[in-house]
Design an enzyme around this catalytic site. Structure first.
Site, PDB file in Angstrom:
ATOM      1  N   SER A  65       0.814  -1.215   0.000  1.00 11.16           N
ATOM      2  CA  SER A  65       0.000   0.000   0.000  1.00 11.16           C
ATOM      3  C   SER A  65       0.850   1.269   0.000  1.00 11.16           C
ATOM      4  CB  SER A  65      -0.963  -0.035   1.189  1.00 11.16           C
ATOM      5  OG  SER A  65      -1.888   1.014   1.139  1.00 11.16           O
ATOM      6  N   ASP A 277      -3.098   6.515  -3.033  1.00 10.95           N
ATOM      7  CA  ASP A 277      -1.911   5.934  -2.417  1.00 10.95           C
ATOM      8  C   ASP A 277      -1.365   4.857  -3.355  1.00 10.95           C
ATOM      9  OD1 ASP A 277      -3.805   3.958  -1.994  1.00 10.95           O
ATOM     10  OD2 ASP A 277      -2.967   3.334  -0.070  1.00 10.95           O
ATOM     11  N   ASP A 279      -1.418   1.608  -3.733  1.00 13.17           N
ATOM     12  CA  ASP A 279      -2.226   0.533  -4.317  1.00 13.17           C
ATOM     13  C   ASP A 279      -3.655   0.993  -4.614  1.00 13.17           C
ATOM     14  OD1 ASP A 279      -3.036   0.686  -1.661  1.00 13.17           O
ATOM     15  OD2 ASP A 279      -3.340  -1.469  -1.441  1.00 13.17           O
ATOM     16  N   ALA A 372      -9.863   8.921   8.278  1.00 15.84           N
ATOM     17  CA  ALA A 372      -9.385  10.256   7.920  1.00 15.84           C
ATOM     18  C   ALA A 372      -8.316  10.197   6.837  1.00 15.84           C
ATOM     19  CB  ALA A 372      -8.848  10.966   9.164  1.00 15.84           C
ATOM     20  N   ASN A 373      -7.589   9.057   6.754  1.00 13.13           N
ATOM     21  CA  ASN A 373      -6.527   8.921   5.752  1.00 13.13           C
ATOM     22  C   ASN A 373      -7.048   8.762   4.320  1.00 13.13           C
ATOM     23  OD1 ASN A 373      -7.306   6.190   5.432  1.00 13.13           O
ATOM     24  ND2 ASN A 373      -5.815   5.476   6.930  1.00 13.13           N
ATOM     25  N   SER A 501       0.987   1.090  16.970  1.00 15.66           N
ATOM     26  CA  SER A 501       0.943   0.793  15.535  1.00 15.66           C
ATOM     27  C   SER A 501       0.553  -0.667  15.337  1.00 15.66           C
ATOM     28  CB  SER A 501       2.316   1.049  14.915  1.00 15.66           C
ATOM     29  OG  SER A 501       2.407   0.469  13.637  1.00 15.66           O
ATOM     30  N   THR A 503       1.785  -2.506  12.944  1.00 19.32           N
ATOM     31  CA  THR A 503       2.836  -3.252  12.228  1.00 19.32           C
ATOM     32  C   THR A 503       4.243  -3.065  12.769  1.00 19.32           C
ATOM     33  OG1 THR A 503       2.977  -1.405  10.672  1.00 19.32           O
ATOM     34  CG2 THR A 503       1.560  -3.260  10.051  1.00 19.32           C
ATOM     35  N   ARG A 508       1.504   5.669  17.927  1.00 17.75           N
ATOM     36  CA  ARG A 508       0.960   6.772  17.130  1.00 17.75           C
ATOM     37  C   ARG A 508       0.263   7.762  18.059  1.00 17.75           C
ATOM     38  NH1 ARG A 508       1.375   5.436  11.766  1.00 17.75           N
ATOM     39  NH2 ARG A 508       1.707   3.224  11.319  1.00 17.75           N
TER      40      ARG A 508
END
Length: 545
Positions: A65, A277, A279, A372-373, A501, A503, A508
């Site tokens: 992504s 983004d 992908d 929001a992203n 996070s 991953t 955050r």
């Protein structure tokens, strides 16, 4: 059994590095591409088992992504194009992290637990993004599928949402659409062209859109789709993958976090621009005003625009349908207040992660969900679609109601209900703006975002932080939430939260306040609290200049 002998033989060609453990996060496995060969092979195996269990086609997407080009990843797609279930996420980690000699035992345990018939047929669709590593990694997936005698259809390069679309089409016997790229282009484009017929006399300027393709697969697929749009959308494409690096200083995530335009996009005052983004499952809009100020219209703004449009149409059509908007803690507080207080729309907050938003949106007749992203879509229940279609064909209804129902029907068809889709969302936003006669500035003026800031803090172990209340409050470590609460009280219209996070070992941090200066100050102070109380590593967080 003979089948497992083939798995054992092929598995030796895709060995797991001893001791390497990976987590299946909100978007599957993601890490540096060099560590993923064994994971890819094993997810091919797991996809076959999932297909046998569901007696349906399963999808496997090779992508990372919005991550840097050096990374890669993989995720599984369930029969209706949705994310794989939490139980099978756990299986994915068990299979990926099993040491070489334990792999067959783990697979056997899953088959026993899920009562999987090894003689049941299996079908898997594969797609990949444009990263240099994606082709060889998708071959490893194919090796896994074939070693368990599964049937594979390798689509090659696709956007992530296109693969989700293909899987849904296949498992609905093409009722949702044709499982080909042309079928995807035709369905969405035809609906878009029909929608903008309700906005006559559009000028070329109104049809013109600048698109930042993040140097990824979305740029390639948008170019392929252009002829289907019949010049109803005139696209100037930037960062189209011919020279720049994937996601580097471009793309939706970069624009959202930096709150500035991507590299290479030359904007005139007031010109409509959007960024995908890597992908193409996220999108944000933006423009520059006459004083050179940058204005971002993120997932919150998109959700507000779409839900406002849908509510007006449902009211106009006289349909009794409940519309809900699903957000995460990252949604700007101003958007939530506008939806609840001005539009009288139900708003629900859930944990970060598409699977949580998607699940909650299914509880409404029409569920609008966006992070929001910029990752999001609209879900229409089967009964809602049926009511809309019946009204659109009802010759006895008034012209006003019939027109509203027809617009709703095409809105259903321009939407990729399987997953958030930058191309589909772009077409929907463009159609809504055209039909309502709205400029980008008028859309932006629906409400004013509170200034916000996102930061990251590196920690030794992200698991020290646990959260509750849709990730808006920290349960541990002791004292952290009290510290955040005390800091928030020092600023007007403020809020802040911390979450681990999905991953990596980072925490955050999100902050909002009445001014950008106060927001940045609050974000920094919360970062310092995390660093002190949650085991920060490396250099202390620094204030933003």
């Amino acid at each position: 059994m003979a089948l497992f002998e083939e798995v054992s033989k092929k598995s030796a060609l895709h060995p797991k590095p001893a001791g390497l453990l990976l987590n299946y996060g909100t978007s599957g496995f993601r890490t540096v591409a060099e560590q993923l060969d064994h994971v890819m092979f094993r997810m091919g195996l797991l996809a076959v088992l999932r297909s046998k269990k569901t007696k349906a086609t399963i999808g496997v997407m090779v992508t990372a992504s919005h991550n840097p080009e050096e990374d890669n990843g993989i995720k599984l797609v369930d029969p209706m194009g949705e994310m794989v279930t939490p139980t099978w996420e756990e299986y994915a980690m068990q299979v990926a992290n099993a040491e070489q000699e334990a792999l067959l035992t783990v697979l056997g345990d899953i088959m026993k637990r899920e009562a999987i018939d090894i003689n049941q047929g299996a079908a898997v669709f594969i797609g990949r993004d444009t990263r240099p590593s994606s082709e060889s990694l998708s071959q490893a997936v194919l090796d896994g599928i074939l070693s368990l005698a599964g049937h594979a259809h390798d689509y090659g390069v696709l956007t992530t949402p296109q693969l989700h679309f293909m899987v849904r089409c296949e498992n609905t016997q093409s009722r949702y659409g044709n499982p080909t790229t042309e079928g995807y282009y035709q369905k969405l484009s035809q609906a878009f062209v029909q929608l903008v017929k309700h906005a006559p006399n559009r000028t070329d300027d109104q049809k013109h859109l600048l698109v930042d393709g993040a140097n990824g697969v979305g740029a390639l697929k948008l170019r392929e789709m252009e002829p289907f749009l019949q010049k109803e959308l005139q696209i100037s494409l930037f960062n189209k993958g011919t020279g720049g690096k994937l996601n580097f200083q471009c793309g939706a995530d970069y624009v959202k976090v930096q709150q500035g335009p991507p590299l290479g996009v030359e904007m005139l005052v007031g010109q409509r621009c959007c960024s995908f983004d890597g992908d193409a499952d996220r999108i944000v809009y933006y423009y520059s005003d006459s004083e050179g100020r940058f204005h971002l219209l993120d997932g919150d703004k998109i959700a507000t625009l779409i839900s406002t449009f849908l509510k007006k149409l449902v009211t106009q059509a006289g349909l009794d349908l409940q519309i809900g908007v699903v957000q995460t803690a990252y949604a700007n507080g101003s958007s939530t207040r506008y939806l609840e207080n001005n539009m009288k729309v139900t708003v629900r907050c859930v944990e970060t992660g598409v699977k949580h938003l998607h699940h909650a949106a299914q509880e409404f007749d029409i569920g609008v969900y966006f992070e929001a992203n910029g990752h999001g879509t609209v879900l229409f229940s089967e009964s809602a679609v049926e009511k809309i279609q019946q009204l659109a064909m009802d010759s006895s209804t008034s012209d006003e109601k019939k027109s509203a129902a027809q617009i709703l029907e095409n809105t259903v068809n321009v939407t990729n209900q399987a997953v958030g889709d930058a191309i589909s969302d772009m077409l929907l936003v463009e159609a809504v703006l055209a039909v309502q006669g709205l400029s980008l500035q008028q859309w932006d003026a629906m409400y004013t975002d509170l200034p916000n800031r996102q930061r990251k803090v590196k920690v030794a172990d992200k698991s020290v932080i646990t959260t509750t209340d849709a990730e808006r409050r920290a349960l541990s470590p002791a004292g952290l939430q009290d510290a955040v609460d005390a800091l928030v009280k020092q600023y007007r219209l403020s809020r802040a939260f911390v979450r681990p996070s999905g991953t990596e070992d980072t925490i955050r941090v999100y902050a909002e306040a009445d001014t950008q200066e106060n927001t940045d100050s609050l974000a920094h102070e919360v970062c310092m609290a995390v660093y002190r109380l949650a085991g920060g590593v490396g250099e202390e967080p620094q204030p933003l200049c």
